[in-house]
Design an enzyme around this catalytic site. Structure first.
Site, PDB file in Angstrom:
ATOM      1  N   ASP A  29      42.217  38.405  33.411  1.00 11.92           N
ATOM      2  CA  ASP A  29      42.476  37.207  32.597  1.00 11.92           C
ATOM      3  C   ASP A  29      41.905  37.315  31.185  1.00 11.92           C
ATOM      4  OD1 ASP A  29      39.821  37.151  33.344  1.00 11.92           O
ATOM      5  OD2 ASP A  29      39.822  35.072  34.033  1.00 11.92           O
TER       6      ASP A  29
ATOM      7  N   ASP B 114      38.599  34.829  27.504  1.00 10.88           N
ATOM      8  CA  ASP B 114      38.837  34.772  28.946  1.00 10.88           C
ATOM      9  C   ASP B 114      39.726  33.548  29.157  1.00 10.88           C
ATOM     10  OD1 ASP B 114      38.631  33.621  31.524  1.00 10.88           O
ATOM     11  OD2 ASP B 114      36.810  34.744  31.925  1.00 10.88           O
TER      12      ASP B 114
ATOM     13  N   LYS C 100      26.069  34.451  34.913  1.00  2.00           N
ATOM     14  CA  LYS C 100      26.079  32.995  34.702  1.00  2.00           C
ATOM     15  C   LYS C 100      24.679  32.376  34.778  1.00  2.00           C
ATOM     16  CE  LYS C 100      30.862  32.810  35.691  1.00  2.00           C
ATOM     17  NZ  LYS C 100      31.435  33.628  36.736  1.00  2.00           N
TER      18      LYS C 100
HETATM   19  N1  GDD Z   1      41.161  41.320  43.887  1.00  2.00           N
HETATM   20  C1  GDD Z   1      40.281  40.353  43.629  1.00  2.00           C
HETATM   21  N2  GDD Z   1      39.535  39.856  44.658  1.00  2.00           N
HETATM   22  N3  GDD Z   1      40.153  39.908  42.367  1.00  2.00           N
HETATM   23  C2  GDD Z   1      39.259  38.918  42.137  1.00  2.00           C
HETATM   24  C3  GDD Z   1      38.471  38.354  43.154  1.00  2.00           C
HETATM   25  C4  GDD Z   1      38.628  38.855  44.485  1.00  2.00           C
HETATM   26  O1  GDD Z   1      37.992  38.416  45.438  1.00  2.00           O
HETATM   27  N4  GDD Z   1      37.683  37.404  42.593  1.00  2.00           N
HETATM   28  C5  GDD Z   1      37.963  37.387  41.280  1.00  2.00           C
HETATM   29  N5  GDD Z   1      38.929  38.302  41.004  1.00  2.00           N
HETATM   30  C6  GDD Z   1      39.508  38.616  39.696  1.00  2.00           C
HETATM   31  C7  GDD Z   1      40.044  37.394  39.000  1.00  2.00           C
HETATM   32  O2  GDD Z   1      41.442  37.266  39.277  1.00  2.00           O
HETATM   33  C8  GDD Z   1      39.815  37.733  37.537  1.00  2.00           C
HETATM   34  O3  GDD Z   1      40.880  38.490  37.002  1.00  2.00           O
HETATM   35  C9  GDD Z   1      38.581  38.619  37.560  1.00  2.00           C
HETATM   36  O4  GDD Z   1      38.452  39.088  38.901  1.00  2.00           O
HETATM   37  C10 GDD Z   1      37.300  37.880  37.152  1.00  2.00           C
HETATM   38  O5  GDD Z   1      37.194  36.714  37.925  1.00  2.00           O
HETATM   39  P1  GDD Z   1      36.965  35.284  37.248  1.00  2.00           P
HETATM   40  O6  GDD Z   1      36.961  34.276  38.336  1.00  2.00           O
HETATM   41  O7  GDD Z   1      37.902  35.097  36.119  1.00  2.00           O
HETATM   42  O8  GDD Z   1      35.465  35.456  36.747  1.00  2.00           O
HETATM   43  P2  GDD Z   1      34.734  34.733  35.544  1.00  2.00           P
HETATM   44  O9  GDD Z   1      35.638  34.565  34.389  1.00  2.00           O
HETATM   45  O10 GDD Z   1      34.077  33.515  36.084  1.00  2.00           O
HETATM   46  O11 GDD Z   1      33.563  35.800  35.189  1.00  2.00           O
HETATM   47  C11 GDD Z   1      33.866  37.166  35.000  1.00  2.00           C
HETATM   48  O12 GDD Z   1      34.445  37.386  33.712  1.00  2.00           O
HETATM   49  C12 GDD Z   1      33.573  37.133  32.587  1.00  2.00           C
HETATM   50  C13 GDD Z   1      34.335  37.493  31.343  1.00  2.00           C
HETATM   51  O13 GDD Z   1      35.489  36.799  31.248  1.00  2.00           O
HETATM   52  C14 GDD Z   1      32.581  37.993  35.136  1.00  2.00           C
HETATM   53  O14 GDD Z   1      32.968  39.368  35.153  1.00  2.00           O
HETATM   54  C15 GDD Z   1      31.603  37.731  34.000  1.00  2.00           C
HETATM   55  O15 GDD Z   1      30.487  38.621  34.094  1.00  2.00           O
HETATM   56  C16 GDD Z   1      32.300  37.964  32.662  1.00  2.00           C
HETATM   57  O16 GDD Z   1      31.420  37.639  31.579  1.00  2.00           O
HETATM   58 MG    MG Z   2      37.681  34.787  34.065  1.00  2.91          MG
END
Ligand code: GDD
Ligand code: MG
Length: 320
Positions: A104, A211, A154
């Site tokens: 994303d 993001d 986080k």
């Molecule tokens: N296959 C799979 N399985 N993908 C997953 C799963 C899972 O169980 N959980 C999450 N994802 C994918 C989501 O679809 C997304 O593309 C990505 O992993 C990150 O998940 P998010 O839910 O968007 O995480 P976030 O935005 O809260 O946090 C992450 O992104 C930040 C930057 O945008 C973390 O990586 C943070 O450390 C980072 O700063």
């Molecule tokens: Mg995200």
């Protein structure tokens, strides 16, 4: 070379849109979010592995119908395994240095530079890093030069160790797989803190980074893309006024004022006396007469009734 895209999250913060479309397939201007990543990959990437789970059938059917110029492999998780578990689950495909992406992210990051940096520094992996005023919604790194010496996922507001965040684009060595236990595992919470002594580096970059996981950041991503040369006007207009940069693709504009930073996709329409600012109208979305629409995401077929004023809303098509 292979690229892995983590695309199995449920996109909860973008509901109700993600009840009918998985987040990676939500449109950002002319193409789904995930295609912005795939199209930015260096030529040497010949295979894209997608770790999927939530709404995997839609992803499968999209990639069956669209030729992305690369081999696409979808690997399913029966139950979401978390970001770390998802990487381990595709290990049979990872035999050399690979790119890894949160599905994303929209950014101006130069992937060739990131890869060159990784090769220069060695070590188990390189994280791209982005500076933000409030890092509490992200993964935060502590640095010693270009080496990551601490990682907090986080952190509670006010407790972050720096303002540099994990931008969600990585290069890893396959050795990473030896450090991911089986089951549901968070890459950020469990794996990163455990591999700090294996040579984890941070690569900072400039430009833009978003993001797209929340309605507000989704619109911010759209604005960034428009400001970076992706605007277009193929609207059918009748006495309509268009302001600033927009992406208008075969939409019907009648006696309305639109822009800046609006994306209106084919089959959408805006009627007399309405104003629409900084919003998305997906296929077939309709804004009635005399409406005010600002900072909204209108899903496919969603409607704003005559005379309504909506701001900061996510609207999906409602069954009559
Ligand atoms: N296959 C799979 N399985 N993908 C997953 C799963 C899972 O169980 N959980 C999450 N994802 C994918 C989501 O679809 C997304 O593309 C990505 O992993 C990150 O998940 P998010 O839910 O968007 O995480 P976030 O935005 O809260 O946090 C992450 O992104 C930040 C930057 O945008 C973390 O990586 C943070 O450390 C980072 O700063
Ligand atoms: Mg995200």
């Amino acid at each position: 070379m292979k690229a892995l895209i983590l695309a199995g999250g449920m996109g909860t913060r973008l509901r109700p849109l993600t009840f009918s479309t998985p987040k990676p397939l939500l449109p950002l201007l002319d193409r789904p979010m995930v295609m912005h990543i795939i199209d930015s990959l260096p030529e040497e990437v010949d295979t894209v592995v997608l770790a999927v789970s939530y709404m995997k059938d839609q992803l499968e059917s999209f990639f069956r119908q669209h030729d992305c110029g690369r081999r696409i492999v979808l690997v399913n998780e029966e139950e979401p395994l978390g970001t770390g578990g998802a990487i381990r689950n595709v290990r049979q495909h990872l035999d050399d240095t690979f790119f890894c992406f949160n599905g994303d992210i929209i950014s101006s990051l130069d992937l060739r530079d990131l890869l060159a940096f990784h090769r220069r520094h060695g070590g188990i992996g390189t994280l791209s890093l982005w500076q933000v005023p409030d890092p509490s919604a992200f993964g935060v790194v502590g640095m010693d030069g270009e080496r990551i010496i601490d990682f907090q996922e986080k952190p509670a507001p006010g407790t972050a160790i720096s303002d540099l965040i994990n931008a969600g684009v990585y290069v890893f060595q396959p050795e990473l797989l030896d450090h991911i236990p089986s089951g549901v595992v968070s890459l950020e919470r469990k794996v990163f803190p455990s591999i700090l002594d294996r040579g984890l580096h941070g690569y900072r970059f400039q430009g833009y980074w978003v993001d797209c996981g929340t309605p507000e950041s989704y619109l911010r991503a759209q604005s960034e893309l428009l400001e970076h040369g992706r605007s277009m006007d193929r609207a059918r207009k009748r006495e309509a006024k268009v302001i600033g940069l927009n992406y208008l693709d075969r939409t019907d504009l009648n006696g309305c004022v639109i822009g800046p930073h609006v994306c209106a996709l084919p089959g959408s329409s805006i009627s007399e006396g309405s104003t629409v600012e900084r919003s998305v109208l997906m296929e077939g979305a309709k804004v009635g007469r005399g409406c005010r629409v600002k900072d909204c995401l209108l899903g496919p077929g969603a409607q704003v009734a005559d005379g309504e004023a909506v701001q900061g809303r996510v609207l999906a098509f409602l069954q009559p």
